[in-house]
Design a protein around this motif. Structure first.
Motif, PDB file in Angstrom:
ATOM      1  N   MET A 171      42.446  34.342  42.676  1.00  0.00           N
ATOM      2  CA  MET A 171      42.087  36.067  42.638  1.00  0.00           C
ATOM      3  C   MET A 171      40.748  35.267  41.464  1.00  0.00           C
ATOM      4  O   MET A 171      40.698  34.751  40.734  1.00  0.00           O
ATOM      5  N   TRP A 189      36.993  37.081  40.147  1.00  0.00           N
ATOM      6  CA  TRP A 189      35.621  38.520  40.494  1.00  0.00           C
ATOM      7  C   TRP A 189      34.643  38.251  40.457  1.00  0.00           C
ATOM      8  O   TRP A 189      33.939  37.336  39.629  1.00  0.00           O
ATOM      9  N   SER A 211      41.776  34.170  37.849  1.00  0.00           N
ATOM     10  CA  SER A 211      42.844  33.736  37.602  1.00  0.00           C
ATOM     11  C   SER A 211      43.526  32.625  38.372  1.00  0.00           C
ATOM     12  O   SER A 211      43.278  33.076  39.832  1.00  0.00           O
ATOM     13  N   LYS A 225      44.594  33.422  33.747  1.00  0.00           N
ATOM     14  CA  LYS A 225      43.035  33.993  33.459  1.00  0.00           C
ATOM     15  C   LYS A 225      42.197  32.650  33.220  1.00  0.00           C
ATOM     16  O   LYS A 225      42.002  31.731  31.960  1.00  0.00           O
ATOM     17  N   VAL A 273      40.049  41.453  31.625  1.00  0.00           N
ATOM     18  CA  VAL A 273      40.574  41.089  33.280  1.00  0.00           C
ATOM     19  C   VAL A 273      42.402  41.090  33.062  1.00  0.00           C
ATOM     20  O   VAL A 273      42.704  40.906  31.691  1.00  0.00           O
ATOM     21  N   ARG A 285      46.346  40.037  34.966  1.00  0.00           N
ATOM     22  CA  ARG A 285      47.163  39.796  36.324  1.00  0.00           C
ATOM     23  C   ARG A 285      48.468  40.218  35.829  1.00  0.00           C
ATOM     24  O   ARG A 285      49.569  39.474  35.525  1.00  0.00           O
ATOM     25  N   ARG A 308      48.082  41.366  42.314  1.00  0.00           N
ATOM     26  CA  ARG A 308      46.914  42.084  42.560  1.00  0.00           C
ATOM     27  C   ARG A 308      45.907  42.047  40.952  1.00  0.00           C
ATOM     28  O   ARG A 308      46.634  40.372  40.143  1.00  0.00           O
ATOM     29  N   PHE A 309      44.701  41.639  41.032  1.00  0.00           N
ATOM     30  CA  PHE A 309      44.075  41.539  39.733  1.00  0.00           C
ATOM     31  C   PHE A 309      42.667  42.735  39.495  1.00  0.00           C
ATOM     32  O   PHE A 309      41.970  42.750  40.256  1.00  0.00           O
ATOM     33  N   SER A 310      43.110  42.921  38.356  1.00  0.00           N
ATOM     34  CA  SER A 310      42.082  43.721  37.955  1.00  0.00           C
ATOM     35  C   SER A 310      40.742  43.491  36.648  1.00  0.00           C
ATOM     36  O   SER A 310      41.403  42.593  36.043  1.00  0.00           O
ATOM     37  N   CYS A 331      35.550  40.934  45.220  1.00  0.00           N
ATOM     38  CA  CYS A 331      37.368  39.643  44.646  1.00  0.00           C
ATOM     39  C   CYS A 331      37.718  39.474  45.767  1.00  0.00           C
ATOM     40  O   CYS A 331      36.943  38.932  46.858  1.00  0.00           O
ATOM     41  N   SER A 377      40.564  36.353  47.307  1.00  0.00           N
ATOM     42  CA  SER A 377      41.690  34.677  46.727  1.00  0.00           C
ATOM     43  C   SER A 377      41.736  34.058  47.642  1.00  0.00           C
ATOM     44  O   SER A 377      40.481  33.758  48.750  1.00  0.00           O
TER      45      SER A 377
END
Lengths: 115, 116
Positions: free
Chosen positions: A32, A34, A49, A55, A66, A68, A73-75, A91, A93
């Motif tokens: 994933m 960003w 990630s 990451k 970030v 994970r 889900r990846f914040s 974002c 993936s």
């Protein structure tokens, strides 16, 4: 169909606030990403990630972190938002086994304004 | 450093006319190359990709791209554009990070406007 969703389409925050941008994918992808997108600069990679809790910094990681904790889900976290972080955040993936020709699937983006 | 350059920031084309969007790369080895499109208010969508084999690659929506090693180019073409092709187009190259993971580096994009 692969679906990548982002928690907000538009977000307005104040300088100094802690900001969380959430991204969820439903295809069990290992990788994933960003990005931030700015006019004239294209897309620039912030963090990515390649597995849960793993990451790697991208090209412009300063001011971001970030998380994970789960595969889907990846914040992206802005610890203390600043006006120069006003941007569109995308974002994406990708399946880990897809190799270097693997397609990245993008979410619709979050337009963040920091005032 | 490896990079991707899109020299045209904005191109305007009449509907039905042909289109060519330029992309140049700087990369030591044979690159993995991509074209993505971003329609207004949307995320990016893959149009086509190239690594090896036939240097003319066909993609979705009637697009094609030609890889020319001698010119370090991967230009995107369409013989006849439609109003729905108005979008921003990004060329990208797949790179290996310092930790051995694959990531994309994008060009700065070309915005395409279609006029009647």
């Amino acid at each position: 169909d692969v679906k990548v969703t982002q928690s907000s389409r538009y977000l307005v925050k104040r300088t100094g606030e802690k900001v969380f941008l959430e991204c969820v994918q439903d295809m069990d992808h290992e990788n994933m990403f960003w990005y931030r997108q700015d006019p004239g600069l294209g897309l620039r990679l912030i963090y990515f990630s390649y597995d849960v809790k793993m990451k790697e910094k991208g090209d412009i990681p300063e001011g971001y972190s970030v998380s994970r904790e789960k595969k889907e889900r990846f914040s992206l976290i802005l610890e203390s938002a600043s006006t120069n972080q006003t941007s569109m955040y995308l974002c994406a993936s990708r399946a880990g086994l897809a190799g270097p020709l693997g397609e990245q699937y993008f979410g619709p983006g979050t337009r963040l304004t920091v005032t | 450093a490896q990079s991707v350059t899109q020299p045209d920031i904005h191109i305007t084309v009449s509907e039905g006319a042909s289109l060519e969007l330029r992309c140049n790369y700087s990369y030591g080895a044979t690159p993995y190359l991509f074209w993505y499109v971003q329609s207004p208010g949307q995320g990016l969508q893959l149009l086509l990709k190239y690594f090896s084999g036939d240097t003319l690659v066909q993609g979705i929506k009637g697009f094609e791209a030609e890889f020319k090693r001698s010119q370090s180019s991967f230009n995107l073409r369409k013989p006849s554009v439609h109003w729905s092709d108005a979008a921003e187009y990004f060329c990208a190259v797949s790179l290996i990070s310092n930790f051995g993971n694959e990531k994309l580096t994008f060009g700065t994009g070309t915005r395409l406007t279609i006029i009647p």
